[in-house]
Design a protein around this motif. Structure first.
Motif, PDB file in Angstrom:
ATOM      1  N   SER A 192       0.818  -1.207   0.000  1.00 58.74           N
ATOM      2  CA  SER A 192       0.000   0.000   0.000  1.00 58.74           C
ATOM      3  C   SER A 192       0.853   1.259   0.000  1.00 58.74           C
ATOM      4  O   SER A 192       1.837   1.371   0.720  1.00 58.74           O
ATOM      5  CB  SER A 192      -0.918   0.012   1.215  1.00 58.74           C
ATOM      6  OG  SER A 192      -1.709   1.176   1.214  1.00 58.74           O
ATOM      7  N   CYS A 193       0.456   2.184  -0.792  1.00 56.76           N
ATOM      8  CA  CYS A 193       1.148   3.450  -0.963  1.00 56.76           C
ATOM      9  C   CYS A 193       0.111   4.546  -0.788  1.00 56.76           C
ATOM     10  O   CYS A 193      -0.918   4.534  -1.454  1.00 56.76           O
ATOM     11  CB  CYS A 193       1.729   3.477  -2.372  1.00 56.76           C
ATOM     12  SG  CYS A 193       2.934   4.739  -2.656  1.00 56.76           S
ATOM     13  N   MET A 194       0.370   5.485   0.119  1.00 55.34           N
ATOM     14  CA  MET A 194      -0.549   6.601   0.296  1.00 55.34           C
ATOM     15  C   MET A 194       0.202   7.901   0.072  1.00 55.34           C
ATOM     16  O   MET A 194       1.348   8.046   0.508  1.00 55.34           O
ATOM     17  CB  MET A 194      -1.173   6.575   1.687  1.00 55.34           C
ATOM     18  CG  MET A 194      -2.099   5.391   1.912  1.00 55.34           C
ATOM     19  SD  MET A 194      -3.086   5.535   3.399  1.00 55.34           S
ATOM     20  CE  MET A 194      -4.293   6.775   2.897  1.00 55.34           C
ATOM     21  N   ALA A 195      -0.456   8.813  -0.614  1.00 54.77           N
ATOM     22  CA  ALA A 195       0.225  10.028  -1.026  1.00 54.77           C
ATOM     23  C   ALA A 195      -0.673  11.242  -0.872  1.00 54.77           C
ATOM     24  O   ALA A 195      -1.898  11.131  -0.813  1.00 54.77           O
ATOM     25  CB  ALA A 195       0.681   9.907  -2.476  1.00 54.77           C
ATOM     26  N   CYS A 225       6.854   1.940  -3.942  1.00 54.05           N
ATOM     27  CA  CYS A 225       6.252   3.035  -4.706  1.00 54.05           C
ATOM     28  C   CYS A 225       6.970   4.360  -4.516  1.00 54.05           C
ATOM     29  O   CYS A 225       6.811   5.280  -5.330  1.00 54.05           O
ATOM     30  CB  CYS A 225       4.791   3.187  -4.337  1.00 54.05           C
ATOM     31  SG  CYS A 225       4.508   3.560  -2.606  1.00 54.05           S
ATOM     32  N   TYR A 226       7.752   4.485  -3.453  1.00 50.67           N
ATOM     33  CA  TYR A 226       8.416   5.754  -3.192  1.00 50.67           C
ATOM     34  C   TYR A 226       9.644   5.951  -4.067  1.00 50.67           C
ATOM     35  O   TYR A 226      10.212   7.038  -4.121  1.00 50.67           O
ATOM     36  CB  TYR A 226       8.827   5.833  -1.711  1.00 50.67           C
ATOM     37  CG  TYR A 226       9.863   4.804  -1.320  1.00 50.67           C
ATOM     38  CD1 TYR A 226       9.505   3.484  -1.069  1.00 50.67           C
ATOM     39  CD2 TYR A 226      11.207   5.157  -1.227  1.00 50.67           C
ATOM     40  CE1 TYR A 226      10.456   2.538  -0.733  1.00 50.67           C
ATOM     41  CE2 TYR A 226      12.160   4.216  -0.881  1.00 50.67           C
ATOM     42  CZ  TYR A 226      11.778   2.903  -0.636  1.00 50.67           C
ATOM     43  OH  TYR A 226      12.712   1.963  -0.306  1.00 50.67           O
ATOM     44  N   LEU A 227      10.067   4.899  -4.746  1.00 52.00           N
ATOM     45  CA  LEU A 227      11.255   4.993  -5.590  1.00 52.00           C
ATOM     46  C   LEU A 227      10.909   5.574  -6.949  1.00 52.00           C
ATOM     47  O   LEU A 227       9.796   5.439  -7.442  1.00 52.00           O
ATOM     48  CB  LEU A 227      11.870   3.605  -5.771  1.00 52.00           C
ATOM     49  CG  LEU A 227      12.403   2.939  -4.501  1.00 52.00           C
ATOM     50  CD1 LEU A 227      12.885   1.528  -4.821  1.00 52.00           C
ATOM     51  CD2 LEU A 227      13.509   3.759  -3.888  1.00 52.00           C
ATOM     52  N   GLY A 228      11.867   6.225  -7.547  1.00 53.78           N
ATOM     53  CA  GLY A 228      11.689   6.756  -8.889  1.00 53.78           C
ATOM     54  C   GLY A 228      10.598   7.801  -8.944  1.00 53.78           C
ATOM     55  O   GLY A 228      10.356   8.520  -7.971  1.00 53.78           O
ATOM     56  N   SER A 229       9.930   7.870 -10.076  1.00 55.16           N
ATOM     57  CA  SER A 229       8.908   8.895 -10.281  1.00 55.16           C
ATOM     58  C   SER A 229       7.493   8.358 -10.198  1.00 55.16           C
ATOM     59  O   SER A 229       6.537   9.115 -10.365  1.00 55.16           O
ATOM     60  CB  SER A 229       9.126   9.560 -11.641  1.00 55.16           C
ATOM     61  OG  SER A 229       8.995   8.602 -12.673  1.00 55.16           O
TER      62      SER A 229
END
Length: 130
Positions: free
Chosen positions: A33-36, A105-109
């Motif tokens: 899970s990725c939250m932004a 998910c925090y890696l790259g763009s």
């Protein structure tokens, strides 16, 4: 059903602080899970502000580094964005977003591309006056 609800926006003077909250409900636990947080000013594209994955890894847009802090309270299923030293250019509608399929998910763009996220909140307005 899965839902994200933001709160905490408002009007402040430059140099002030606000803390945004995003309460998540109806989601299954995803190990990836990725939250932004994203924001969108009138006439501009939606831009990524900060992201945090389930491992606690974070990334920030260059424009907010050192001023904004993303955090998550897993017990409350709530994502936060502490915003300090606010500037007029931070004025925008702020949205939280969630995606459960992307590892690291925090890696790259990847994290900053709005089209990668499946779930979105309704937004909360932040206005910073000079």
């Amino acid at each position: 059903r899965a839902q994200l609800v933001e709160s905490g926006g408002g009007s402040v003077q430059a140099g002030g602080s606000l803390r945004l909250s995003c309460e998540a409900s109806g989601f299954n636990y995803y190990s990836r899970s990725c939250m932004a947080w994203f924001r969108q000013a009138p006439g501009k594209e939606r831009e990524g502000v900060a992201v945090q994955d389930n491992g606690g890894n974070t990334r920030y847009a260059d424009s907010v580094k050192g001023r904004f802090t993303i955090s998550k309270d897993n017990s409350q299923n709530t994502l936060y964005l502490q915003m300090n030293s606010l500037k007029p250019e931070d004025t925008a509608m702020y949205y939280c977003a969630q995606e459960g399929t992307q590892a690291d998910c925090y890696l790259g763009s990847w994290w900053s591309r709005s089209y990668e996220y499946t779930y979105w909140g309704q937004g909360t307005q932040v206005t910073v006056s000079s």
